[in-house]
Design an enzyme around this catalytic site. Structure first.
Site, PDB file in Angstrom:
ATOM      1  N   ASP A   1     -21.285  46.874  -0.218  1.00 61.95           N
ATOM      2  CA  ASP A   1     -21.441  46.475  -1.611  1.00 61.95           C
ATOM      3  C   ASP A   1     -21.835  47.673  -2.462  1.00 61.95           C
ATOM      4  OD1 ASP A   1     -21.432  43.344  -1.787  1.00 61.95           O
ATOM      5  OD2 ASP A   1     -22.608  43.794   0.009  1.00 61.95           O
TER       6      ASP A   1
ATOM      7  N   HIS B   1     -30.584  55.261   4.973  1.00 61.85           N
ATOM      8  CA  HIS B   1     -30.337  54.081   5.794  1.00 61.85           C
ATOM      9  C   HIS B   1     -31.391  54.025   6.902  1.00 61.85           C
ATOM     10  CE1 HIS B   1     -27.916  50.678   6.915  1.00 61.85           C
ATOM     11  NE2 HIS B   1     -26.930  51.034   6.112  1.00 61.85           N
TER      12      HIS B   1
ATOM     13  N   HIS C   1     -22.840  43.525  13.751  1.00 64.45           N
ATOM     14  CA  HIS C   1     -21.521  43.393  14.374  1.00 64.45           C
ATOM     15  C   HIS C   1     -21.571  42.752  15.760  1.00 64.45           C
ATOM     16  CE1 HIS C   1     -20.647  46.275  11.159  1.00 64.45           C
ATOM     17  NE2 HIS C   1     -19.403  45.879  11.250  1.00 64.45           N
TER      18      HIS C   1
END
Length: 409
Positions: free
Chosen positions: A361, A106, A17
């Site tokens: 996704d 993650h 980002h």
């Protein structure tokens, strides 16, 4: 590190980002025609928002060449490539719940353990946004390989969940012995692969089943993994640097550096362990005129006089390319971020429940296809330049007598 390659060096930059992502390409040969139009097609194939079964993040991923070319020609100097992040939504991550928990599977926790600090939004450098620089650089490498050698690199979805394009069987525990698979890798092209969007599996019925499977997991706020198979055709023989930089080793290095990868196999792979040597061995035969590069567009490129009757080796023997098609498969795990509530622990070691937010996704496999192609191009390009250096130095020496003839490349 963020740099890949020794002779064709690519350094990527950017987080998920931040303002922009991109790369620096160092070592590109001078004198090659290159504009954004040569790079953009692969960027578009990788971009998010392509279908209902991919992340809805709306990024156009328009690439800009910042340096290294003049009047559309490469100068041999570093090429700077930039893509702006146009659809940032840091607010999806800026809430108390997301700040308290490392997301299961993650990179939040491991990045914090390694660096003592991490990006506050998205996956930072672990995000798939980082692969934009790889795809841009790969497009440059691929153009050189295509123009110099006629190299073709095509990847496609081989499986999603328990849906396989070529399911293993007792007769064919590895697809390397399946004539239908070998026919596919010898003929498949990107236009055909992309005609089977959104999953990029080149078989109508299987593609529809895969699409429905991904949609089912998406609707359950869950995710699923799969595999991508890639074939490299017309790569020169003699590529690879034994012992530690064998061609399959550098391909594995490249592929396992892609986010979400968990496995790599080349040629017959793991299924080949069930095949006896009498079947697995690739016998040598005389190459056809086409395989030898006679009367073709790249007929000036030396092709090997021999080829193999079968190709269980996947085009690599002893860590060196033998001129046969190189093919391999890469495994991708289910995306870590899902919308379901998950029982986990906070950074402060307190049990709790996390329901992650953001746009993700449900399956990364279809969008990973051009990323796999790009990394394959970077590996072959680097190996080509290494071999050029070796053969150029050797060509300055007087011919040897009484030894096996030295091929001129």
């Amino acid at each position: 590190m963020s740099t890949f390659g020794s002779h064709f060096r690519v350094t990527t930059y950017g987080e998920s980002h931040c303002l922009s992502v991109g790369c620096i390409v160092d070592g590109c040969p001078p004198g090659m025609a290159l504009t954004e139009d040569d790079i953009q097609p692969q960027m578009t194939r990788r971009r998010p928002g392509q279908s209902a079964i991919t992340t809805p993040r709306d990024e156009k991923d328009r690439v800009e060449i910042q340096s290294g070319t003049e009047f559309g020609i490469t100068l041999g100097t570093p090429i700077g490539l930039k893509v702006m992040n146009e659809n940032q939504r840091k607010q999806d991550y800026g809430n108390k719940t997301m700040d308290l928990y490392p997301r299961p599977s993650h990179a939040d926790w491991t990045y914090l353990e390694k660096y003592g600090v991490k990006a506050s939004s998205g996956g930072g450098r672990s995000s798939a946004r980082e692969t934009i620089g790889r795809v841009a650089a790969g497009a440059i490498a691929e153009k050189y390989l295509r123009e110099a050698y006629g190299v073709e690199i095509v990847a496609f979805t081989a499986s999603i969940g328990n849906e396989y394009l070529f399911p293993p069987s007792r007769e064919h525990p590895t697809s390397a012995t399946n004539p239908e698979f070998l026919q596919l890798v010898n003929a498949i092209d990107r236009k055909t692969v992309d005609s089977f969007l959104p999953v990029r599996c080149p078989h109508g019925e299987t593609s529809k089943r895969m699409e429905q499977l991904v949609a089912d997991f998406r609707d359950k706020h869950d995710s699923i993994g799969g595999t991508v198979t890639c074939v490299i055709r017309n790569a020169p023989s003699g590529l690879g640097e034994p012992c530690f930089d064998k061609l399959e080793a550098t391909l594995a290095h490249a592929m396992l550096s892609i986010p979400a990868t968990k496995g790599f196999e080349i040629g017959s792979g793991f299924g080949g362990c069930q095949v006896p040597g009498s079947i697995h061995n690739d016998a040598f035969i005389k190459a056809t005129p086409v395989e030898a590069g006679v009367n073709g567009l790249h007929s000036k490129v030396r092709r090997p006089k021999l080829t193999t009757k079968t190709n269980n080796s996947g085009g690599v023997q002893g860590g060196i390319s033998n001129g046969a098609p190189i093919y391999f498969t890469v495994a991708f795990k289910p995306p870590a971020t899902i919308g379901q509530a998950q029982q986990t622990a906070t950074y402060e070691e307190q049990d709790g429940t996390l329901e992650a937010k953001g746009r993700h996704d449900p399956c990364v496999v279809p969008r990973a296809v051009p990323i796999v192609e790009a990394m394959a191009a970077l590996v072959i390009m680097d190996a080509v330049l290494a071999q050029h250096a070796r053969t150029a130095a050797r060509s300055l020496l007087p011919p040897l007598k009484g030894v096996v003839p030295v091929h001129q490349q």
